[in-house]
Design an enzyme around this catalytic site. Structure first.
Site, PDB file in Angstrom:
ATOM      1  N   HIS A  93      -5.749   2.826   0.984  1.00  0.00           N
ATOM      2  CA  HIS A  93      -4.994   3.973   1.502  1.00  0.00           C
ATOM      3  C   HIS A  93      -5.706   4.703   2.647  1.00  0.00           C
ATOM      4  O   HIS A  93      -5.104   4.999   3.678  1.00  0.00           O
ATOM      5  CB  HIS A  93      -4.724   4.982   0.383  1.00  0.00           C
ATOM      6  CG  HIS A  93      -4.180   4.360  -0.869  1.00  0.00           C
ATOM      7  ND1 HIS A  93      -3.252   3.345  -0.852  1.00  0.00           N
ATOM      8  CD2 HIS A  93      -4.436   4.593  -2.187  1.00  0.00           C
ATOM      9  CE1 HIS A  93      -2.955   3.003  -2.103  1.00  0.00           C
ATOM     10  NE2 HIS A  93      -3.666   3.734  -2.920  1.00  0.00           N
TER      11      HIS A  93
ATOM     12  N   ASP B 245       0.910  -1.137   0.000  1.00  0.00           N
ATOM     13  CA  ASP B 245       0.000   0.000   0.000  1.00  0.00           C
ATOM     14  C   ASP B 245       0.949   1.185   0.000  1.00  0.00           C
ATOM     15  O   ASP B 245       1.578   1.482   1.026  1.00  0.00           O
ATOM     16  CB  ASP B 245      -0.880   0.013   1.251  1.00  0.00           C
ATOM     17  CG  ASP B 245      -1.873   1.162   1.198  1.00  0.00           C
ATOM     18  OD1 ASP B 245      -1.466   2.278   0.840  1.00  0.00           O
ATOM     19  OD2 ASP B 245      -3.054   0.944   1.487  1.00  0.00           O
ATOM     20  N   HIS B 246       1.091   1.831  -1.160  1.00  0.00           N
ATOM     21  CA  HIS B 246       2.194   2.794  -1.252  1.00  0.00           C
ATOM     22  C   HIS B 246       2.019   3.986  -0.310  1.00  0.00           C
ATOM     23  O   HIS B 246       2.977   4.675  -0.010  1.00  0.00           O
ATOM     24  CB  HIS B 246       2.444   3.224  -2.705  1.00  0.00           C
ATOM     25  CG  HIS B 246       1.465   4.222  -3.232  1.00  0.00           C
ATOM     26  ND1 HIS B 246       0.209   3.864  -3.666  1.00  0.00           N
ATOM     27  CD2 HIS B 246       1.536   5.561  -3.391  1.00  0.00           C
ATOM     28  CE1 HIS B 246      -0.428   4.953  -4.060  1.00  0.00           C
ATOM     29  NE2 HIS B 246       0.349   5.986  -3.914  1.00  0.00           N
TER      30      HIS B 246
HETATM   31  C1  BG6 Z   1      -3.458   4.540  -6.482  1.00  0.00           C
HETATM   32  C2  BG6 Z   1      -4.773   4.611  -7.215  1.00  0.00           C
HETATM   33  O1  BG6 Z   1      -3.464   3.464  -5.586  1.00  0.00           O
HETATM   34  O2  BG6 Z   1      -3.248   5.745  -5.771  1.00  0.00           O
HETATM   35  C3  BG6 Z   1      -4.807   5.810  -8.143  1.00  0.00           C
HETATM   36  O3  BG6 Z   1      -4.977   3.440  -7.970  1.00  0.00           O
HETATM   37  C4  BG6 Z   1      -4.481   7.081  -7.377  1.00  0.00           C
HETATM   38  O4  BG6 Z   1      -6.071   5.955  -8.780  1.00  0.00           O
HETATM   39  C5  BG6 Z   1      -3.196   6.899  -6.587  1.00  0.00           C
HETATM   40  O5  BG6 Z   1      -4.321   8.120  -8.323  1.00  0.00           O
HETATM   41  C6  BG6 Z   1      -2.946   8.089  -5.688  1.00  0.00           C
HETATM   42  O6  BG6 Z   1      -1.665   7.963  -5.162  1.00  0.00           O
HETATM   43  P1  BG6 Z   1      -0.819   9.262  -4.802  1.00  0.00           P
HETATM   44  O7  BG6 Z   1       0.439   8.734  -4.212  1.00  0.00           O
HETATM   45  O8  BG6 Z   1      -0.613  10.017  -6.082  1.00  0.00           O
HETATM   46  O9  BG6 Z   1      -1.668  10.047  -3.860  1.00  0.00           O
END
Ligand code: BG6
Length: 495
Positions: free
Chosen positions: A242, A179-180
């Protein structure tokens, strides 16, 4: 603290794809450049296309162009990369991979340590895991780890099936579900803010906090991901993972130690305490939205995007009120909202403290609630909103903002989430990856919402592209006597 430098081979399934070139290659390069890796690493890209080592290396070079490596640096780095054309359903591909990995083990002294990184369509994860095991690719003298990208399933049942498939080949402690958001600097900072400051922890409960607001807004629309997104929607794409992860970090009890199992078990307890919703009460807790075209800003509506059906009922925006039914949080709403094509790209958490039992200034001025704001992105930092005396007549107050900006510090270059997570995986630290129990509980929570929404056609589109979402999202808070704190105007918080 001694920092171990990991030795391993990273096998990237889907090495010709977008994720590999946008995130993985640059992250590995940065780790290499900073000296977090030794020369004892190799990367094997596998995918269907008939690429060669040279083509892969050209792509790697392109993906790190912006860091301006010298010719020599580039050569040193790229010689660690290899490519294998691969058919995930063909056993002979796995045999070739196995042979290649053993010879690279010798060449790069990687001691049989392997990371299998799934950066491709999830329908093959189970097949790949099974074949890796059956064909003996996971039989090594070192450790083996499986990194899995989202989406981890589409609902609880599909996630469980996927989990069973991969668990047939890898044990839970070998599985790293990405989960980045958990790799973001300021998301990791939530724990430090809470557990390293005597000031906050005593106040971190329903006696002093009135509500918590999490906003993750995006300026972009669905771009070229209409096909995927239309089946997912904002709830599955952002909330199940997230947003609920941020809720868990904000709400968990202090772990007894900062160890993987301890942190995870506290987060799991929060997810277990989420107040379950019945299908027929979803509308009182959650709001969905879909962006309409904006003529002023020359932006398409969601239904006009490529690969999106004209009558799509998919939400590009979600706002919700979540309750955590435990002693600490009983009665405190956690408001969340996220969406595409909103006014700004921004992720912020606002903790609103309760008002004082008696406002001594009420006849002359408004005393505002204290706010603690955690700025996740693009600005990284913490603000604290207090009340101070307004210069002049006695008794007047004004809003005062104390600011700490993390990414404004000289020389501070926050590492990319992926860089951190890859490094953690190489070191065997799974704290910032999601355990199956977290995934399962999050799916169970959002499944009820999806179910309720799938039973009724929404009145879409209902918010203009470039705005902050549908009106109903404001009403959700207004009926509780609150409002969303502005995320757009940082000046709002200063005087
Ligand atoms: C991803 C989603 O997990 O997270 C995307 O699939 C989204 O739709 C993205 O744009 C948002 O990540 P960040 O790091 O740009 O807030």
């Amino acid at each position: 603290m001694t920092v171990t430098k990991p030795k391993s081979i990273v096998v990237i399934f889907g090495a010709t794809g977008d994720l590999a070139s946008r995130k993985l290659f640059p992250s590995i390069y940065n780790l290499y450049k900073k000296g977090s890796l030794t020369e004892s690493f190799a990367v094997v890209g596998v995918a269907r296309r008939p690429w060669t080592n040279e083509i892969l290396r050209e792509n790697v070079a392109k993906s790190i162009e912006k860091y301006k490596p010298t010719e020599a640096e580039l050569d040193d780095f790229c010689k660690h990369f290899f490519y294998l054309p691969f058919d995930v359903t063909d056993k002979s591909s796995y045999q070739e991979l196995k042979n290649m990995l053993s010879s690279l083990d010798n060449e790069f002294d990687t001691e049989g340590n392997r990371i299998f990184y799934m950066a491709m369509a999830p329908e093959f994860f189970g097949t790949i895991a099974e074949n890796l095991k059956n064909e003996g690719v996971t039989d090594t003298n070192g450790w083996t780890r499986l990194v899995i990208e989202k989406p981890f399933g589409h609902d609880y049942d599909s996630a469980k099936k996927l989990n069973n498939d991969i668990r047939a080949a890898f044990q839970e402690h070998e599985i790293y579900r990405i989960d980045h958001y958990l790799g973001k600097e300021m998301v990791q900072n939530i724990e430090v803010i809470r557990f390293a400051n005597a000031l906050f922890e005593p106040l971190w409960n329903n006696r002093y906090i009135s509500n918590i607001q999490i906003t993750s807004s995006e300026e972009l629309g669905v771009e070229d991901r209409g096909g995927y997104y239309d089946k997912a929607g904002a709830l599955r794409d952002m909330v199940q993972n997230h947003i609920l992860q941020m809720v868990a970090l904000l709400a968990m009890e202090p772990p007894i130690r900062l160890e993987t199992d301890e942190v995870r078990s506290e987060k799991i307890k929060v997810l277990r305490a989420l107040r379950p919703l019945h299908v027929d009460e979803v509308d009182s807790y959650f709001v969905r939205g879909q962006y309409a075209q904006s003529e002023g800003l020359d932006m398409k509506g969601y239904r006009e995007e490529t690969n999106v059906p004209e009558e799509s009922n998919t939400e590009t925006y979600v706002a919700g009120k979540i309750y955590i039914d435990n002693f600490r949080w009983a009665g405190v709403p956690f408001y969340i909202r996220t969406g595409k094509r909103m006014a700004e790209k921004s992720t912020k958490i606002v903790i609103q403290f309760k008002e004082l039992p008696l406002n001594l200034y009420k006849d002359v001025t408004d005393v505002e609630p204290n706010l603690l704001i955690i700025h996740i992105q693009p600005d990284e930092g913490i603000s604290f909103v207090l009340n101070g005396k307004k210069a002049g007549p006695h008794g007047l107050t004004r809003r005062v903002k104390l600011d700490y900006c993390n990414n404004c510090l000289d020389g501070m270059n926050t590492p990319e989430a992926y860089e951190r997570l890859l490094h953690d995986c190489m070191l065997g630290d799974a704290t910032n990856f999601t355990h199956w129990d977290e995934v399962a509980l999050s799916w169970k929570y959002v499944d009820t919402i999806s179910k309720a929404w799938s039973e009724k056609t929404a009145q879409f589109p209902n918010y203009e592209a470039g705005k902050m979402g549908p009106k109903a999202a404001n009403e959700l808070l207004e009926k509780d006597g609150y409002h969303w704190w502005p995320i757009l105007d940082n000046n709002y918080y200063s005087v």
